[in-house]
Design an enzyme around this catalytic site. Structure first.
Site, PDB file in Angstrom:
ATOM      1  N   GLY A  32       0.826  -1.210   0.000  1.00  0.00           N
ATOM      2  CA  GLY A  32       0.000   0.000   0.000  1.00  0.00           C
ATOM      3  C   GLY A  32       0.859   1.259   0.000  1.00  0.00           C
ATOM      4  CG  HIS A  33       3.447   2.271   3.254  1.00  0.00           C
ATOM      5  ND1 HIS A  33       3.408   1.171   4.064  1.00  0.00           N
ATOM      6  CD2 HIS A  33       2.974   3.302   4.004  1.00  0.00           C
ATOM      7  CE1 HIS A  33       2.935   1.510   5.252  1.00  0.00           C
ATOM      8  NE2 HIS A  33       2.665   2.795   5.248  1.00  0.00           N
ATOM      9  CD  GLN A  57       1.009   9.488  14.091  1.00  0.00           C
ATOM     10  OE1 GLN A  57       1.646  10.381  13.529  1.00  0.00           O
ATOM     11  NE2 GLN A  57       0.319   8.594  13.400  1.00  0.00           N
ATOM     12  CE  LYS A 145      -5.761   0.816   5.909  1.00  0.00           C
ATOM     13  NZ  LYS A 145      -6.234   0.926   7.309  1.00  0.00           N
TER      14      LYS A 145
HETATM   15  O1  PAF Z   1      -0.467   7.654   8.197  1.00  0.00           O
HETATM   16  C1  PAF Z   1       0.627   7.609   8.799  1.00  0.00           C
HETATM   17  O2  PAF Z   1       1.437   6.702   8.602  1.00  0.00           O
HETATM   18  C2  PAF Z   1       0.957   8.695   9.822  1.00  0.00           C
HETATM   19  O3  PAF Z   1      -0.181   9.130  10.482  1.00  0.00           O
HETATM   20  C3  PAF Z   1       1.717   9.882   9.200  1.00  0.00           C
HETATM   21  C4  PAF Z   1       0.863  10.616   8.181  1.00  0.00           C
HETATM   22  C5  PAF Z   1       2.998   9.401   8.546  1.00  0.00           C
HETATM   23  C6  PAF Z   1       2.095  10.887  10.292  1.00  0.00           C
HETATM   24  O4  PAF Z   1       2.947  10.336  11.255  1.00  0.00           O
END
Ligand code: PAF
Length: 284
Positions: A32-33, A57, A145
């Site tokens: 996906g990445h 986060q 997603k």
């Molecule tokens: O979606 C993610 O992997 C994370 O929330 C992000 C956008 C890299 C921020 O740390």
């Protein structure tokens, strides 16, 4: 492809590029990445992938230390995709001091995912704003997603005039419909089977909506699919406006011409929490 951890060196390298397309990640990369990277390549001369596990986060109950860190494997994958630069800063480089000023996503950050993960989106927005400041990208690519994250990043860019074009990349799915996620690797074979209820329930809901069903029936179809799968606990199922995540009531009228409603779901399968979503199209 070159790994850069040093911010000064990164700035110098990016200064020479005609355009920069950015894919922010927390590593542990999967197909996906890589799809986000492919999208980025179509939008900028120099593609940068950041790999940074952002502590801001993670909630107190979420185990930051156990988040998989797989930098060697990540770098090998990106090499295959011809990524120009991989930015993997240390914690001290990103946060030499604890930030006093942070970004708040307001009401949009406190609904749905935000209600289950208080403070999560403010942490995401703060690190994305910092990364935008460091990299000054022309374009940044985020997966659809994580639809609420995408909506918040778009809103942050608009509200703070950050001047970055945001591209939402379609969700990549396994052939049987399971949305790709780093968390899928935590599923046992029987949990993986149960996890298919998310995409199957969403597909059933989208078909019902296309056939004219109202919100209650559409949401009910998703809930039924989840309830009938073993070991699945539903956190939420809802039809929302993809821009602001306010509820949309299909009984009060279909999404209008050119408008869309997003059918969103979050559920726990065993100990793994999964999210997914699909679009309900309005008139074309
Ligand atoms: O979606 C993610 O992997 C994370 O929330 C992000 C956008 C890299 C921020 O740390």
């Amino acid at each position: 492809m070159q790994q850069i951890a040093n911010i000064a060196e990164l700035r110098e390298r990016l200064g020479k590029a005609a355009s920069v397309a950015f894919v922010p990640t927390m590593g542990n990369l999967h197909e996906g990445h890589l799809d986000l990277v492919r999208q980025a390549r179509a939008h900028g001369e120099c593609v940068v992938v950041s790999i940074f596990v952002n502590p801001l986060q993670f909630g107190p109950q979420e185990d930051l230390d156990r988040y998989p860190r797989t930098i060697d494997g990540d770098l090998a994958m990106r090499a295959d995709e011809g990524v120009a630069l991989a930015f993997a800063p240390s914690l001290d480089q990103m946060y030499p001091v604890d930030p006093v000023v942070t970004v708040s996503g307001g009401a949009l950050a406190s609904r749905f995912e935000g209600a289950h993960r208080p403070g999560h989106f403010d942490g995401v927005l703060t690190v994305v704003a910092k990364l935008f400041g460091l990299l000054r990208p022309d374009v940044a690519v985020f997966g659809r997603k994580d639809a609420q994250q995408l909506a918040l990043v778009r809103r942050m860019v608009t509200d703070l005039d950050l001047g970055v074009a945001i591209v939402g990349a379609p969700t990549v799915r396994e052939p049987d419909g399971l949305a790709l996620s780093s968390r899928n690797r935590n599923l046992s074979p029987s949990e993986r089977e149960s996890a298919l209820s998310l995409s199957r329930g969403l597909s059933a809901g989208v078909s019902l909506a296309a056939a004219g069903a109202g919100s209650r029936e559409v949401v009910g179809a998703v809930r039924t699919a989840l309830d009938h799968a073993g070991g699945v606990r539903t956190d939420y199922v809802a039809l929302v406006n993809p821009d602001d995540f306010t509820d949309i009531d299909l009984a009060a009228g279909r999404p209008g011409r050119g408008q869309q409603a997003l059918l969103v779901v979050a559920a726990r399968v065993g100990r793994t929490r999964l999210i997914d979503n699909m679009l309900v199209q309005g008139e074309t």
